[in-house]
Design a protein around this motif. Structure first.
Motif, PDB file in Angstrom:
ATOM      1  N   GLY A  23       0.823  -1.212   0.000  1.00 44.14           N
ATOM      2  CA  GLY A  23       0.000   0.000   0.000  1.00 44.14           C
ATOM      3  C   GLY A  23       0.852   1.254   0.000  1.00 44.14           C
ATOM      4  O   GLY A  23       0.572   2.215  -0.738  1.00 44.14           O
ATOM      5  N   CYS A  27       1.376   4.504  -2.792  1.00 42.30           N
ATOM      6  CA  CYS A  27       1.373   5.916  -2.377  1.00 42.30           C
ATOM      7  C   CYS A  27       2.617   6.638  -2.885  1.00 42.30           C
ATOM      8  O   CYS A  27       2.537   7.731  -3.455  1.00 42.30           O
ATOM      9  CB  CYS A  27       1.320   6.011  -0.847  1.00 42.30           C
ATOM     10  SG  CYS A  27      -0.292   5.696  -0.130  1.00 42.30           S
ATOM     11  N   ALA A  70      -8.747   2.811   5.533  1.00 42.68           N
ATOM     12  CA  ALA A  70      -9.044   3.698   4.407  1.00 42.68           C
ATOM     13  C   ALA A  70      -9.600   5.043   4.885  1.00 42.68           C
ATOM     14  O   ALA A  70      -9.209   6.103   4.384  1.00 42.68           O
ATOM     15  CB  ALA A  70     -10.030   3.021   3.462  1.00 42.68           C
ATOM     16  N   ILE A 148      -2.766  -9.150  -4.104  1.00 40.13           N
ATOM     17  CA  ILE A 148      -2.594  -7.697  -4.174  1.00 40.13           C
ATOM     18  C   ILE A 148      -1.238  -7.347  -4.774  1.00 40.13           C
ATOM     19  O   ILE A 148      -1.124  -6.411  -5.576  1.00 40.13           O
ATOM     20  CB  ILE A 148      -2.765  -7.067  -2.781  1.00 40.13           C
ATOM     21  CG1 ILE A 148      -4.227  -7.171  -2.341  1.00 40.13           C
ATOM     22  CG2 ILE A 148      -2.327  -5.611  -2.777  1.00 40.13           C
ATOM     23  CD1 ILE A 148      -4.474  -6.726  -0.915  1.00 40.13           C
ATOM     24  N   THR A 152      -1.046  -5.368  -8.164  1.00 35.52           N
ATOM     25  CA  THR A 152      -0.371  -4.071  -8.168  1.00 35.52           C
ATOM     26  C   THR A 152       0.719  -4.031  -9.235  1.00 35.52           C
ATOM     27  O   THR A 152       0.876  -3.027  -9.952  1.00 35.52           O
ATOM     28  CB  THR A 152       0.239  -3.785  -6.789  1.00 35.52           C
ATOM     29  OG1 THR A 152      -0.802  -3.757  -5.803  1.00 35.52           O
ATOM     30  CG2 THR A 152       0.963  -2.455  -6.782  1.00 35.52           C
ATOM     31  N   LEU A 188      -6.784   8.632  -4.313  1.00 39.10           N
ATOM     32  CA  LEU A 188      -7.058   7.203  -4.490  1.00 39.10           C
ATOM     33  C   LEU A 188      -5.869   6.360  -4.032  1.00 39.10           C
ATOM     34  O   LEU A 188      -6.040   5.307  -3.403  1.00 39.10           O
ATOM     35  CB  LEU A 188      -7.380   6.911  -5.957  1.00 39.10           C
ATOM     36  CG  LEU A 188      -8.707   7.470  -6.480  1.00 39.10           C
ATOM     37  CD1 LEU A 188      -8.836   7.213  -7.977  1.00 39.10           C
ATOM     38  CD2 LEU A 188      -9.892   6.860  -5.729  1.00 39.10           C
ATOM     39  N   ALA A 189      -4.651   6.817  -4.336  1.00 42.66           N
ATOM     40  CA  ALA A 189      -3.462   6.085  -3.908  1.00 42.66           C
ATOM     41  C   ALA A 189      -3.335   6.066  -2.395  1.00 42.66           C
ATOM     42  O   ALA A 189      -2.992   5.032  -1.796  1.00 42.66           O
ATOM     43  CB  ALA A 189      -2.215   6.714  -4.532  1.00 42.66           C
ATOM     44  N   PHE A 192      -5.891   3.637  -1.017  1.00 37.91           N
ATOM     45  CA  PHE A 192      -5.437   2.264  -1.218  1.00 37.91           C
ATOM     46  C   PHE A 192      -4.373   1.898  -0.185  1.00 37.91           C
ATOM     47  O   PHE A 192      -4.410   0.803   0.403  1.00 37.91           O
ATOM     48  CB  PHE A 192      -4.877   2.107  -2.631  1.00 37.91           C
ATOM     49  CG  PHE A 192      -4.326   0.731  -2.913  1.00 37.91           C
ATOM     50  CD1 PHE A 192      -5.178  -0.321  -3.232  1.00 37.91           C
ATOM     51  CD2 PHE A 192      -2.957   0.490  -2.852  1.00 37.91           C
ATOM     52  CE1 PHE A 192      -4.669  -1.594  -3.488  1.00 37.91           C
ATOM     53  CE2 PHE A 192      -2.444  -0.772  -3.105  1.00 37.91           C
ATOM     54  CZ  PHE A 192      -3.305  -1.818  -3.423  1.00 37.91           C
ATOM     55  N   CYS A 196      -4.761  -1.024   2.697  1.00 34.80           N
ATOM     56  CA  CYS A 196      -3.785  -2.110   2.868  1.00 34.80           C
ATOM     57  C   CYS A 196      -3.205  -2.102   4.280  1.00 34.80           C
ATOM     58  O   CYS A 196      -3.001  -3.176   4.880  1.00 34.80           O
ATOM     59  CB  CYS A 196      -2.664  -1.968   1.839  1.00 34.80           C
ATOM     60  SG  CYS A 196      -3.149  -2.386   0.150  1.00 34.80           S
TER      61      CYS A 196
END
Length: 305
Positions: A23, A27, A70, A148, A152, A188-189, A192, A196
């Motif tokens: 995650g 970012c 989140a 994931i 990713t 959004l990043a 996410f 995570c």
């Protein structure tokens, strides 16, 4: 079998590191440094435990941990992306906030019976000697971490949207000039990454130690940050490094059990020392690349034909 038991504990200890680090990798690929991973992990842990304890379902707990991470990450996004606060200071503040807030929320949950996430026994495959119990008789968090990481990697390097996200991280000014919604993509990043981190915290309170204790992330968020650098910002490197760091974490416990005279403080610091070594190697390689460029050597640049 001792080796199999040790590897099973390594997998359990490595999974939250992989989840939190993947995650954070997204970012940072989007140009955001989130130092609040530790706080988001511990908030995800208390949210997952509270929901699982109230409903009796570890799956509800897992979703609650994901959602808690989140939502908590939105606070980081609002402060750094909308109000343009300093990312480092905000991340550190949110880590402290998360530790204190989770302790307050979980005050009445200490000592309560936990709800453990069951393992998924895949027929036939789980019966394979040695490999079966390690890979095909694990909990949902393990399979999610692998999925994931694979997803990713595919998203970042095989899709147009992944290219856009990397472009935002490489040069937000250029991306904005092309009409890309830089702030939206970074939000959004960040979400996410928070989700995570919340999943990683949920794994701690539902699988690793199915109970709630204050500050149960125990520095794993900082290891996840170091792991991203160790992996050179590549998803499969995160998976490899996560299991390496998890092995070091479990190794210090078994070393003490076997009476090996290695200070536990040295083993605890080893992941960070390895990260520093990797940074030095990366910096040296970049320096040598710059030195050996045609411009640096005084030679004209001739493009490949």
């Amino acid at each position: 079998m001792i080796v199999e038991a040790i590897l099973l504990t390594v997998i359990t200890a490595s999974t939250p590191l992989v989840l939190a680090a993947i995650g954070e990798l997204v970012c940072e690929r989007a140009g955001v440094l989130n130092l609040g991973v530790e706080g988001m992990m511990v908030m995800g842990a208390v949210g997952a435990f509270a929901a699982a304890h109230a409903t009796g379902s570890p799956y509800v707990g897992m979703l609650a941990g994901l959602a808690t991470g989140a939502v908590f990450s939105l606070l980081f996004g609002f402060l750094t992306l909308t109000l343009v606060a300093n990312q480092v200071a905000t991340g550190l503040a949110l880590t402290i906030l998360g530790q204190g807030l989770s302790a307050m929320i979980g005050e009445n949950l200490v000592g309560r019976a936990g709800v453990k996430m069951p393992s998924f026994d895949i027929p036939v495959l789980s019966d394979i000697p040695f490999i079966g119990p390690l890979l095909f008789d694990q909990d949902l968090f393990f399979y999610l971490s692998i999925a994931i990481v694979a997803g990713t990697s595919w998203f970042l390097f095989k899709t147009r949207k992944g290219l856009v996200l990397r472009a935002v991280g490489d040069s937000h000014a250029s991306a904005h000039a092309l009409g890309i919604n830089v702030i939206g993509i970074r939000y959004l990043a960040v979400m996410f990454g928070g989700a995570c981190a919340g999943l990683a915290g949920a794994q701690l309170s539902l699988v690793y130690t199915p109970q709630w204790t204050e500050n149960m992330a125990a520095g794993r968020g900082w290891i996840a940050l170091a792991l991203v650098v160790f992996a050179s910002w590549r998803p499969w490197g995160v998976l490899l490094g996560g299991y390496l760091f998890g092995a070091v974490t479990i190794g210090q416990l078994h070393a003490q059990a076997f009476g090996i005279a290695i200070p536990s403080q040295f083993l605890s610091a080893l992941p960070y020392a390895v990260t520093i070594l990797v940074l030095v190697i990366i910096s040296q390689n970049r320096r040598m690349t710059l030195i050996n460029t045609p411009a640096a050597l005084g030679k004209p640049f001739v493009p490949d034909r």
